[in-house]
Design an enzyme around this catalytic site. Structure first.
Site, PDB file in Angstrom:
ATOM      1  N   ARG A 146       0.824  -1.225   0.000  1.00  0.00           N
ATOM      2  CA  ARG A 146       0.000   0.000   0.000  1.00  0.00           C
ATOM      3  C   ARG A 146       0.848   1.261   0.000  1.00  0.00           C
ATOM      4  NH1 ARG A 146      -5.391  -1.794   2.213  1.00  0.00           N
ATOM      5  NH2 ARG A 146      -6.204   0.301   2.304  1.00  0.00           N
ATOM      6  N   TYR A 149       0.742   4.198  -2.520  1.00  0.00           N
ATOM      7  CA  TYR A 149      -0.272   5.240  -2.359  1.00  0.00           C
ATOM      8  C   TYR A 149       0.007   6.061  -1.096  1.00  0.00           C
ATOM      9  CZ  TYR A 149      -4.989   7.291  -2.098  1.00  0.00           C
ATOM     10  OH  TYR A 149      -6.062   8.148  -2.044  1.00  0.00           O
ATOM     11  N   GLY A 211     -13.961  -9.507   8.765  1.00  0.00           N
ATOM     12  CA  GLY A 211     -14.975  -8.449   8.604  1.00  0.00           C
ATOM     13  C   GLY A 211     -15.133  -7.572   9.831  1.00  0.00           C
ATOM     14  N   GLN A 213     -12.880  -5.393  10.757  1.00  0.00           N
ATOM     15  CA  GLN A 213     -12.227  -4.091  10.516  1.00  0.00           C
ATOM     16  C   GLN A 213     -13.302  -3.039  10.240  1.00  0.00           C
ATOM     17  OE1 GLN A 213     -12.255  -6.671   8.416  1.00  0.00           O
ATOM     18  NE2 GLN A 213     -11.873  -6.124   6.297  1.00  0.00           N
ATOM     19  N   ARG A 215     -14.720   0.914   8.926  1.00  0.00           N
ATOM     20  CA  ARG A 215     -14.572   2.078   8.051  1.00  0.00           C
ATOM     21  C   ARG A 215     -15.730   3.024   8.358  1.00  0.00           C
ATOM     22  NH1 ARG A 215     -10.520  -0.324   7.437  1.00  0.00           N
ATOM     23  NH2 ARG A 215      -9.321  -0.712   5.533  1.00  0.00           N
ATOM     24  N   ASP A 275      -3.984  -3.899   5.676  1.00  0.00           N
ATOM     25  CA  ASP A 275      -5.349  -3.354   5.662  1.00  0.00           C
ATOM     26  C   ASP A 275      -5.626  -2.737   7.051  1.00  0.00           C
ATOM     27  OD1 ASP A 275      -8.034  -4.194   3.784  1.00  0.00           O
ATOM     28  OD2 ASP A 275      -8.442  -3.540   5.835  1.00  0.00           O
ATOM     29  N   PRO A 276      -5.936  -1.425   7.109  1.00  0.00           N
ATOM     30  CA  PRO A 276      -6.169  -0.815   8.426  1.00  0.00           C
ATOM     31  C   PRO A 276      -7.305  -1.498   9.185  1.00  0.00           C
ATOM     32  CG  PRO A 276      -5.878   0.871   6.740  1.00  0.00           C
ATOM     33  CD  PRO A 276      -5.986  -0.442   6.020  1.00  0.00           C
ATOM     34  N   ARG A 279     -10.873   2.713  11.200  1.00  0.00           N
ATOM     35  CA  ARG A 279     -10.731   4.034  10.570  1.00  0.00           C
ATOM     36  C   ARG A 279     -11.979   4.855  10.860  1.00  0.00           C
ATOM     37  NH1 ARG A 279      -9.619   3.837   4.540  1.00  0.00           N
ATOM     38  NH2 ARG A 279      -7.465   3.466   5.152  1.00  0.00           N
TER      39      ARG A 279
HETATM   40  N1  UDP Z   1     -13.151  -5.182   1.591  1.00  0.00           N
HETATM   41  C1  UDP Z   1     -13.861  -6.378   1.676  1.00  0.00           C
HETATM   42  N2  UDP Z   1     -14.328  -6.927   0.520  1.00  0.00           N
HETATM   43  C2  UDP Z   1     -14.150  -6.372  -0.708  1.00  0.00           C
HETATM   44  C3  UDP Z   1     -13.446  -5.148  -0.789  1.00  0.00           C
HETATM   45  C4  UDP Z   1     -12.949  -4.594   0.385  1.00  0.00           C
HETATM   46  O1  UDP Z   1     -14.056  -6.930   2.780  1.00  0.00           O
HETATM   47  O2  UDP Z   1     -14.619  -6.964  -1.713  1.00  0.00           O
HETATM   48  C5  UDP Z   1     -12.649  -4.562   2.838  1.00  0.00           C
HETATM   49  C6  UDP Z   1     -11.184  -4.165   2.805  1.00  0.00           C
HETATM   50  O3  UDP Z   1     -10.364  -5.244   3.207  1.00  0.00           O
HETATM   51  C7  UDP Z   1     -11.161  -3.021   3.787  1.00  0.00           C
HETATM   52  C8  UDP Z   1     -12.530  -2.377   3.651  1.00  0.00           C
HETATM   53  O4  UDP Z   1     -13.354  -3.347   3.034  1.00  0.00           O
HETATM   54  O5  UDP Z   1     -11.001  -3.486   5.112  1.00  0.00           O
HETATM   55  C9  UDP Z   1     -12.525  -1.115   2.777  1.00  0.00           C
HETATM   56  O6  UDP Z   1     -11.855  -1.420   1.604  1.00  0.00           O
HETATM   57  P1  UDP Z   1     -11.776  -0.451   0.367  1.00  0.00           P
HETATM   58  O7  UDP Z   1     -11.053  -1.191  -0.716  1.00  0.00           O
HETATM   59  O8  UDP Z   1     -13.115   0.084   0.054  1.00  0.00           O
HETATM   60  O9  UDP Z   1     -10.901   0.794   0.815  1.00  0.00           O
HETATM   61  P2  UDP Z   1      -9.856   1.116   1.972  1.00  0.00           P
HETATM   62  O10 UDP Z   1     -10.659   1.705   3.056  1.00  0.00           O
HETATM   63  O11 UDP Z   1      -9.167  -0.157   2.426  1.00  0.00           O
HETATM   64  O12 UDP Z   1      -8.927   2.066   1.326  1.00  0.00           O
END
Ligand code: UDP
Length: 319
Positions: A146, A149, A211, A213, A215, A275-276, A279
């Site tokens: 990552r 980015y 799942g 984690q 956001r 993967d964070p 957040r």
């Molecule tokens: N994620 C998931 N399934 C997917 C795509 C993403 O479980 O098909 C998870 C991913 O591992 C992360 C979160 O959803 O923990 C958000 O992922 P995204 O790619 O949208 O953006 P990020 O916040 O990681 O930049």
């Protein structure tokens, strides 16, 4: 010359970029949009074909940017932003966040424009402070996948501050958290298009890891209003732009199914490297400095987003 203000929006054909173009045009600005279309799409700008106050230039901002005439604001939203995209375009991501940002800053310097950088919550990495305040320096792995980015965006913030300190450019830094809404690409790999597309097609939802984690999802119209206000403020330090309503990815999967009225299986896939785990933005600064907070509720934003994806998915729903 009409005396109208004029913005140059880099990444104008992208998801957030194209909404910003609309927002600025609707408020009376003229807009020059620039995009190299590696992840953006001209379809996002199709409705502006007859708009005399809008001009589109297909160009890569890693080449020097030349825009004739006066410019009041340069907004840099040019970068792959989905993990899948930036892992597919590692060098373009590194270059657009470094060479591209410097070219954008040079354009702002030459024209005397305000410069706004779209930075990201990824500068906090896998955060050890929760929720994240702008004063937190982050926990980023500089050599992980990552990093192309995360470190490009951290460099972008550093060079933006250097142009402010040493070159006299009037700069702003928006740290953008997960944003969603119409014009996201169905196959960009992010969790919102992934789950909504899968649920609409009646496919299993692909949850990465267990799942748990989290956001926090901000609807795009709230995001562009915050960016608009930030351009018009005189605030120099970074500002978090996001919605503090936090949920786990499993909770998000359930919300998508409830909203669509379907019930799909969940399949688990490996968690991407770095993967964070959590957040969530602390938006105290945005509230105080910009008088802003998100207005669109999660059910409403999700409903509008699902309608958009429904128009993109040409399938019969299997329930
Ligand atoms: N994620 C998931 N399934 C997917 C795509 C993403 O479980 O098909 C998870 C991913 O591992 C992360 C979160 O959803 O923990 C958000 O992922 P995204 O790619 O949208 O953006 P990020 O916040 O990681 O930049």
């Amino acid at each position: 010359m009409t005396g109208e203000k004029r913005a140059v929006i880099l990444g104008a054909a992208g998801f957030i970029g194209s909404h910003l173009v609309d927002h600025f045009l609707a408020r009376g600005w003229r807009v020059v949009g620039v995009d190299n279309l590696i992840t953006g799409s001209v379809r996002n700008l199709d409705h502006l074909r007859q708009e005399p106050r809008f001009e589109f230039i297909e160009a890569d901002i890693c080449d020097p940017i030349d825009v004739a005439g006066s410019v009041d604001a340069v907004l840099d939203f040019a970068s792959p932003a989905s993990p899948v995209d930036y892992l597919e375009h590692p060098f373009q991501t590194l270059h657009v966040g470094s060479i591209g940002v410097e070219n954008a800053l040079k354009l702002a310097k030459r024209t005397g424009a305000t410069f706004l950088l779209s930075s990201t919550s990824e500068v906090y990495g896998d955060p050890l402070e929760h929720p994240q305040r702008e004063t937190y320096w982050g926990n980023v792995n500089p050599i992980g996948p990552r990093a192309v980015y995360d470190e490009a965006k951290r460099f972008a913030e550093a060079i933006t501050m250097a142009y402010r300190r040493y070159e006299g450019v009037d700069t702003r830094i928006a740290r953008i958290f997960n944003t969603y809404g119409p014009r996201m690409r169905l196959h960009d790999g992010r969790v919102v298009p992934a789950f909504v597309g899968q649920a609409l097609r009646g496919e299993p939802l692909t949850v990465f890891g267990d799942g748990s984690q989290t956001r926090s999802f901000c609807f795009v119209s709230d995001n562009v209003e915050a960016v608009w206000r930030l351009v018009h403020s005189s605030y120099r330090d970074p500002i978090n732009i996001g919605n503090p309503q936090e949920m786990s990815i499993l909770e998000f999967a359930t919300a998508v199914q409830t909203s669509i009225g379907t019930s799909c299986r969940v399949v688990t896939k490996p968690l991407p490297v770095d993967d964070p785990k959590v957040r969530r933005p602390d938006i105290t600064r945005a509230r105080e400095i910009l008088g802003w907070e998100p207005k669109v509720s999660f059910p409403e934003g999700l409903g509008r987003t699902i309608e958009w994806f429904r128009s993109q998915v040409h399938v019969t729903m299997s329930r």
